[in-house]
Design a protein around this motif. Structure first.
Motif, short mmCIF file in Angstrom:
data_model
loop_
_atom_site.label_atom_id
_atom_site.label_comp_id
_atom_site.label_asym_id
_atom_site.label_seq_id
_atom_site.Cartn_x
_atom_site.Cartn_y
_atom_site.Cartn_z
N THR A 1 -0.89 7.60 9.04
CA THR A 1 -0.23 6.31 9.15
C THR A 1 1.29 6.44 9.25
OG1 THR A 1 -0.23 6.11 6.75
CG2 THR A 1 -2.04 5.03 7.91
N ASP B 1 5.66 12.48 -1.01
CA ASP B 1 4.50 11.58 -0.92
C ASP B 1 3.53 12.07 -2.00
OD1 ASP B 1 2.09 10.39 -0.43
OD2 ASP B 1 2.07 10.77 1.72
N LEU C 1 5.99 4.32 1.32
CA LEU C 1 6.64 5.46 2.00
C LEU C 1 7.59 4.96 3.09
CD1 LEU C 1 3.41 7.59 2.18
CD2 LEU C 1 5.55 8.38 1.11
N GLN D 1 4.65 16.10 1.68
CA GLN D 1 3.39 15.46 1.29
C GLN D 1 2.60 16.39 0.38
OE1 GLN D 1 1.11 13.68 4.56
NE2 GLN D 1 -0.73 14.48 3.59
N CYS E 1 0.87 10.58 -3.29
CA CYS E 1 -0.46 9.95 -3.26
C CYS E 1 -1.57 10.93 -3.67
CB CYS E 1 -0.78 9.44 -1.86
SG CYS E 1 0.06 7.91 -1.44
N TYR E 2 -2.41 10.50 -4.57
CA TYR E 2 -3.58 11.24 -5.06
C TYR E 2 -3.23 12.41 -5.99
CZ TYR E 2 -6.76 8.92 -1.76
OH TYR E 2 -7.51 8.01 -1.07
N SER F 1 -0.50 15.93 -1.26
CA SER F 1 -1.94 16.04 -0.99
C SER F 1 -2.19 16.42 0.46
CB SER F 1 -2.61 14.69 -1.29
OG SER F 1 -3.92 14.68 -0.77
N CYS G 1 0.85 -1.20 0.00
CA CYS G 1 0.00 0.00 0.00
C CYS G 1 0.89 1.25 0.00
CB CYS G 1 -0.91 0.01 1.23
SG CYS G 1 -0.02 0.03 2.79
N GLY G 2 0.26 2.40 0.04
CA GLY G 2 1.02 3.65 0.03
C GLY G 2 1.91 3.80 1.24
N THR G 3 1.37 3.46 2.41
CA THR G 3 2.16 3.58 3.63
C THR G 3 3.40 2.69 3.57
OG1 THR G 3 0.11 3.94 4.86
CG2 THR G 3 2.06 3.37 6.15
N LYS H 1 -4.39 3.72 -5.94
CA LYS H 1 -4.84 5.10 -6.16
C LYS H 1 -4.56 5.43 -7.63
CE LYS H 1 -4.34 6.41 -1.34
NZ LYS H 1 -3.56 7.17 -0.34
N TYR I 1 0.90 12.42 6.89
CA TYR I 1 -0.28 11.54 6.90
C TYR I 1 -0.30 10.66 8.15
CZ TYR I 1 -3.85 8.77 4.42
OH TYR I 1 -5.00 8.17 4.02
N SER J 1 0.79 4.80 -4.16
CA SER J 1 0.09 3.52 -4.13
C SER J 1 -0.51 3.22 -5.50
CB SER J 1 -1.04 3.61 -3.10
OG SER J 1 -1.99 2.59 -3.29
C1 LIG Z 1 -3.46 7.27 0.97
C2 LIG Z 1 -2.32 8.07 1.42
C3 LIG Z 1 -1.24 7.49 2.10
C4 LIG Z 1 -1.21 6.06 2.55
O1 LIG Z 1 -1.64 5.16 1.63
P1 LIG Z 1 -2.29 3.75 2.03
O2 LIG Z 1 -2.29 3.07 0.72
O3 LIG Z 1 -3.65 4.00 2.57
O4 LIG Z 1 -1.39 3.10 3.01
C5 LIG Z 1 -0.19 8.31 2.43
N1 LIG Z 1 -0.19 9.62 2.15
C6 LIG Z 1 -1.22 10.21 1.52
C7 LIG Z 1 -1.17 11.68 1.26
C8 LIG Z 1 -2.31 9.46 1.14
O5 LIG Z 1 -3.33 10.05 0.51
#
Ligand SMILES: *Cc1c(COP(=O)(O)O)cnc(C)c1O
Length: 426
Positions: A125, A211, A101, A176, A213-214, A178, A96-98, A237, A123, A234
């Motif tokens: 996590t 990061d 990272l 980060q 993500c998104y 997003s 996954c994204g976490t 996403k 984020y 991820s």
């Molecule tokens: C979704 C997300 C993560 C973590 O991704 P997971 O796949 O849920 O573990 C980390 N940082 C940002 C900004 C995210 O949107």
């Protein structure tokens, strides 16, 4: 009006459908701009695939150690070319994204090094990964210290404090893109580029990680075009295009990616091993679809902001702001509205549409949380999905929609549910 009848069959009233169409009339220019971005990014993907001579052999399943896995190695070169980096690690083993990272951080930090977040709290996590929240196996347990510089009240970078925070131990800077589930704005690539430049002027050899993500394919440039040493995300996403069933990616410098390979598998083995688990066709095709899928999700987010703002709700980003990720927040004011919204999103799903979402307790949250998702891939948030903690200001966060038409239906259903329950009026 065209299509009105099919929407009526789907439970959308004539009045609401007409309202939606009138909102859309005003969005034509913006949607055109989004399509142009998608077109540009589509060319980037096709060009990278052609350059690396992607063919049917790349889609074959490998087993065991995965030595000489042509599909895996070619895909990583495609990612590297697409994102303008020296190398990439794109694997189904990244869960996954976490995980991606965590991998990027732990692979490139050593005991005694310091990690700096110059743009506020990362984020949720990542708190466990870094050790902000004590957690077995955190970076803190391995002797990596952490420093954070918060944003200024207007969400801009606190350059003076960042300069002070960078010291001889600072090895890696994490940014980060997003906003995630915070209230700050999402950073544009241009803003991130400025921050990277600033940091590198103070300490040229510091590793800048983003990061991503998104944020992927929302603009025509990525942070890696402006000196980011690693971009991380991820595959359930944006970049999986809704087709990748799992996985994560890291694109970056040769040295950083080499370290990530050693950390993912084992020192001495690195990127040479790792079966592709038969997921290659979905990974390639998902990347191929991603520009269009992201465009659909963006249109959905903008449509929602324009609909809900007209209904009197605060939207973040608002109806007219520029977009740097695919997340939309709507402050719905009451728990009843939030629950109705989520019911509508769920009822629009191709999978699990008959299920009614209800608020429940979630580990790590003080208030109850409600979620709506009817996804082909579990937890996939490039698919239309919504979640909301049941507390002031009763904001619902939603994102995704593999196709624009599905995102549109989901938003109309959410409004219809609130209308049917007598919570709002058109
Ligand atoms: C979704 C997300 C993560 C973590 O991704 P997971 O796949 O849920 O573990 C980390 N940082 C940002 C900004 C995210 O949107």
């Amino acid at each position: 009006m065209k299509n009105q009848n099919i929407y009526k069959n789907m439970g959308i009233s004539d009045e609401l459908f007409a309202f939606g169409e009138s909102v859309l009339l005003d969005l034509e220019e913006r949607f055109k701009q989004i399509d142009q971005n998608a077109e540009y990014n589509q060319m980037k993907v096709i060009s990278a695939m052609q350059k690396n001579r992607v063919d049917a052999a790349c889609f074959a399943e490998s087993t065991g150690y995965g030595y000489d896995d042509v599909g895996r190695d070619t895909l990583e070169r495609v990612y590297a070319d697409c994102f303008n980096t020296e190398d990439a690690l794109v694997r189904p083993q990244i869960t996954c994204g976490t995980h991606a990272l965590s991998l990027a951080l732990s692979a490139n930090l050593r005991p005694g090094d310091e990690l700096l977040s110059p743009a506020g709290k990362p984020y949720d996590t990542l708190e466990g990964v870094i050790g902000i929240r004590s957690s077995p196996g955190s970076l803190a347990e391995y002797g990596v210290s952490y420093r954070q510089v918060d944003l200024l009240p207007d969400d801009s970078f606190d350059f003076d404090k960042i300069r002070e925070a960078i010291n001889e131990k600072t090895k890696l800077v994490t940014i980060q893109r997003s906003k995630g589930y915070q209230t700050r704005e999402t950073f544009s690539v241009e803003k991130i580029a400025g921050l990277i430049k600033f940091v590198k002027e103070i300490k040229p050899d510091v590793i800048c990680m983003v990061d991503n993500c998104y944020g992927e394919f929302v603009e025509t440039v990525e942070p890696s075009d402006f000196g980011a040493d690693m971009i991380v995300g991820s595959l359930i996403k944006n970049l999986g295009g809704g087709l990748a069933p799992s996985g994560g990616y890291i694109c970056g410098t040769k040295k950083c990616i080499e370290n990530c390979g050693y950390r993912l598998t084992a020192p001495g083995l690195g990127k040479e091993v790792g079966t592709n688990m038969g997921m290659m066709r979905q990974f390639y095709q998902g990347l191929f679809m991603a520009p269009t899928v992201v465009a659909g999700a963006l249109k959905g987010a903008i449509f929602a902001a324009n609909i809900y703002e007209r209904l009197g709700f605060k939207c973040v980003p608002n109806a007219t702001e520029s977009r740097h990720d695919i997340i939309q927040a709507v402050e719905l004011k009451t728990p009843e509205n939030v629950i109705a919204f989520c019911k509508g999103i769920q009822a629009a799903a191709p999978v699990d549409s008959y299920v009614t979402p209800v608020p429940g307790d979630m580990p790590g949250y003080e208030s109850q949380v409600i979620m709506a998702a009817g996804a082909f891939v579990q937890g996939s948030s490039i698919e239309l999905s919504a979640d909301a903690p049941l507390r002031e200001p009763y904001a619902v966060y939603f994102q995704g929609g593999i196709t624009w038409a599905h995102a549109k239906l989901g938003i109309l259903k959410s409004v219809q549910e609130m209308l049917d329950e007598g919570l709002i009026n058109l």
